[in-house]
Design an enzyme around this catalytic site. Sequence first.
Site, PDB file in Angstrom:
ATOM      1  N   HIS A 422       0.949  -1.252  -0.022  1.00  0.00           N
ATOM      2  CA  HIS A 422       0.029  -0.015  -0.077  1.00  0.00           C
ATOM      3  C   HIS A 422       0.946   1.276  -0.082  1.00  0.00           C
ATOM      4  CE1 HIS A 422      -3.771  -2.371   1.442  1.00  0.00           C
ATOM      5  NE2 HIS A 422      -4.035  -1.716   0.441  1.00  0.00           N
ATOM      6  N   CYS A 753      33.625   3.256 -26.184  1.00  0.00           N
ATOM      7  CA  CYS A 753      32.787   3.426 -25.153  1.00  0.00           C
ATOM      8  C   CYS A 753      33.601   4.081 -24.311  1.00  0.00           C
ATOM      9  CB  CYS A 753      32.383   1.980 -24.809  1.00  0.00           C
ATOM     10  SG  CYS A 753      34.036   0.947 -24.578  1.00  0.00           S
TER      11      CYS A 753
END
Length: 795
Positions: A422, A753
Site C-alpha cells: 500500500h 565506449c
Amino acid sequence: MAENYVIWFEKLRMTDVEQVGGKNASLGEMISQLAGSGVRVPGGFATTAQAYRDFLQHNGLADKISAALAKLDIDDVSELARIGKEIRQWIIDTPFPAKLDADIKEAWDQMVADAGGADISVAVRSSATAEDLPDASFAGQQETFLNIRGLDNVKDAMKHVFASLYNDRAISYRVHKGFEHDVVALSAGVQRMVRSDCGAAGVMFTIDTESGFDDVVFITASYGLGETVVQGAVNPDEFYVHKPTLKAGRPAVLRKTMGSKLIKMEFTDASQAGRSVKTVDVSPAERQQFSISDAEVAELAEYALIIEKHYGRPMDIEWGRDGHDGKLYILQARPETVKSQEDRKDTLRRYRLNSRSQVLCEGRAIGQKIGQGVVRTIKDASEMDRVKPGDVLVTDMTDPDWEPVMKRAAAIVTNRGGRTCHAAIIARELGIPAVVGCGDATQVLSEGMQVTVSCAEGDTGNIYDGLLDVEVIDLELDKMPKAPVKIMMNVGNPELAFDFAQLPNEGVGLARMEFVINRQIGIHPKALLEFDKLPADLKATISDRIAGYASPVDFYVDKIAEGVSTLAAAFYPKKVIVRMSDFKSNEYANLIGGQLYEPHEENPMIGFRGAARYVAESFRDCFELECRAIKKVRDVMGLTNVEVMIPFVRTLSEAEQVVEILAANGLKRGENGLRLIMMCELPTNAVLADKFLQHFDGFSIGSNDMTQLTLGVDRDSGGPIASTFDERNEAVKVMLHMAIQACRKQGKYIGICGQGPSDHPDFAKWLVEEGIETVSLNPDTVVETWLYLARELNS
C-alpha cells in the site's frame, strides 16, 4: 418482482461496474471469458449496488450519514476519525432489509451445496462502483475479510465491508478526488477461499512499476495469505519476466531478488470478521528459499499476459497458490493506475544528486525522484497530526488509513514492505519518493534529523545524511534532431536499464560485467568453484548470499545471466555489447574470499587483468563461468542481441587463445549471429590493428586506458601530473586514427565506449569526423552530446 440483490460471478461482465463495482465485475469477466484460456479464478457471488443503496435507505441511515459528513473538515484528522468511527458503527448496527437477507441466504446455501459440505471458507471483499477506474486507484480503500465460515459470519463481514466505505482514508480520498460521497456504492463479493494460507501469494503487474517499461511482468511473492504483501507487512520475493521471451516459449525470468519474508498470515479456528486470520513467523529455512519456483513464476506471467491482452491495458493482479491442490489462482485484476496513465512520450524528468554524504539506511526505491526534509518518526495513526508539509515520514509500515497525511510528506521511509504494498502504491500515485523495507529506518533515523531520500539510483533507495544538492533535469524528447552518428549508452547497473532504455539510443555500447559481479554477487568466483575447501566461517557467509540457488557455481552463472539478460531485454532488439569482467587484482581481492586468490600488485592497472586473466591457468575456470552465463542468455533465453567484448588484450597470442576458449565454451564467432568485439585500449592494439582484427569483428575504443598508456599517465593517481591526462592529446588521436582507419578499411565495427566523448563533446565531434560508427556515452550526457553533435555536424 423486485430485482435480485445477488448475482453470481459467472453472470457478470465488465459492463456491470455500475451494478457490482470494478473488482467484482472484473472477477466475473475473467470467470466467464478467460476460463477457456486456463486462467483459474475462484467462483462466488456479489451483492448489487442497489442492495447497498436500499440498505442505506432502510431505517433512515443515509440521511444520518449525509448530515454527519456535511459539516466535516477532512483536514481535521481527529474529527475525521471520530465521525468515521460513528458512521461505521451505525452501519454495522443496522439490520439488512428482509429481501436482501433472503437473497444472501439463498446464494450461500447454493454455494454450500455446490461445495458438497457446510464447512466452506470464503473471502468477503468490497468492490466500490467508482473503484479501479483507470484514473482513480482505490487500492485497498475498502476492506477484505478472509477465511469467513457460516452464514451469520458472512453477513457480519458484509456489514463491515459496507461500513468500510466510510473509513477515514476512503472519506478523505473521495474528497481529494472530487467524488460525491453518495455517488459511490459498495458491492460485497463472496469468493471461495484459495488455501494460500498454507501456500504462497502475491501481486503482479504487467508493467515495471517504477519505470513504466512495458515488456516485463513484475511479480512479488511471499508465504501465506497475500494480505501481508499488499499491506506491506513483509518484504517479498521479486521476479521480472520478459514478455517477448515468454511468448517465444523460452525461459524468461530475467532476474529475481529474495525477500526476507519474516512473517506469514494463516487461518485461525475462529470464522468471523476480524478474528479469522493470524500472523506467524516463517521458519529460517523457508526464508532462505524462494516462495515460488521459476516454473510457477512463468505460469503466473502467462496468466498475466492473457489478462492484459483481454483487457487491452496494463494490469495489477493479485494471485494465490493453494497449498492443498498446488494450483495457482487469480484472485483479482484491476487496471494499473499510475505508470500507464502518465504521458511520458515528450519529456523525461530526471533527478540527479550532485553531492553525496553518509548513507544512513537503504531499502527498495519507489518512484525515481529525490525528496528532502526533516525526519518525523510516527509510531501509529494517533501521531499523524505531527507530520507537517515537507517532512520525511518514517515509520514501521504505513496503514491504508494514513493516506490523508502521506500526501503532506516530502518522502516516505518504512521498515517493512515491498514494491507492491500500500505505501508503495499510494506513494506512486501521489508522486512522492518512498523507500520501503529498510528494516532499521525507525532506529537509525532520529526525529528532527535532516535527510535526503533518493530513489534516483536504481532499485535501491538511499537515505543520506543532510540536505544534499539535487538537480532536476527536464529532457524534451519530442524535439530531438537526427543524430549524425549512432549514439549508444554505457550501462553497468541492470536495475536502471528499463529506465535508461527510454532515452533516445541505438543500444548499449558497453555493459560492464564487473558491476553485476560486484553488486549482485559480491563473491570471488574461485571461492564458489572451491566452496567445499573453504574455511567454515567463509562458507557460512557465502551460504547466506547464495540462498535460493542450486549450487555455489549456479549462483554465479545465474546472477551474471540475470544482470546481462535484464540489460538485453531492456534494449531488445538493439545491440547490447557486454564486456567480460575487467576487474584488477585489488578489486577482485575486495570480493568475499578474494584475499585467498589474488596476488598483491604494486600497479594493478597494468597488472593481471583482462585477456591475460582469461587465458591464465589460475583463472580460466572462472572465465568459463562467465561464458556459460552469456551462452545461457543468448542460446537458452534467445536474447541474441548480446555481443561479447574482450578487454585489455596485450598480444596477438592472447587474442587467439581467448577466441579459442570462447569457442570451446559455446561462444563461437559467427554462430547464432555472435559478434566478438575487442576493446582497443593499448597502443599495441592500434599499431597492430590489422592483425588483431583477424580475430575479431571490430573494435570498441577504450579512451581511458589508451590515454594513460600512450602518455604514461596513471589515470587514477591524480597529483601534479593529473592535468596531463587528456584524450584529446595529439599522440592519443594518432592512435585512434590508426584504429578507426583499420576498421573502416576492413569493413568492421568501430565504436568508442571510453569516458572521453562523455566529458568532451568536441572530442566526440572529432571522432565522428574521423569516421567512427558509434559513440557510447554515459546516460546522463546522451541528450546534451546528441544535441551538440547535431548542431555542429548536421548541415
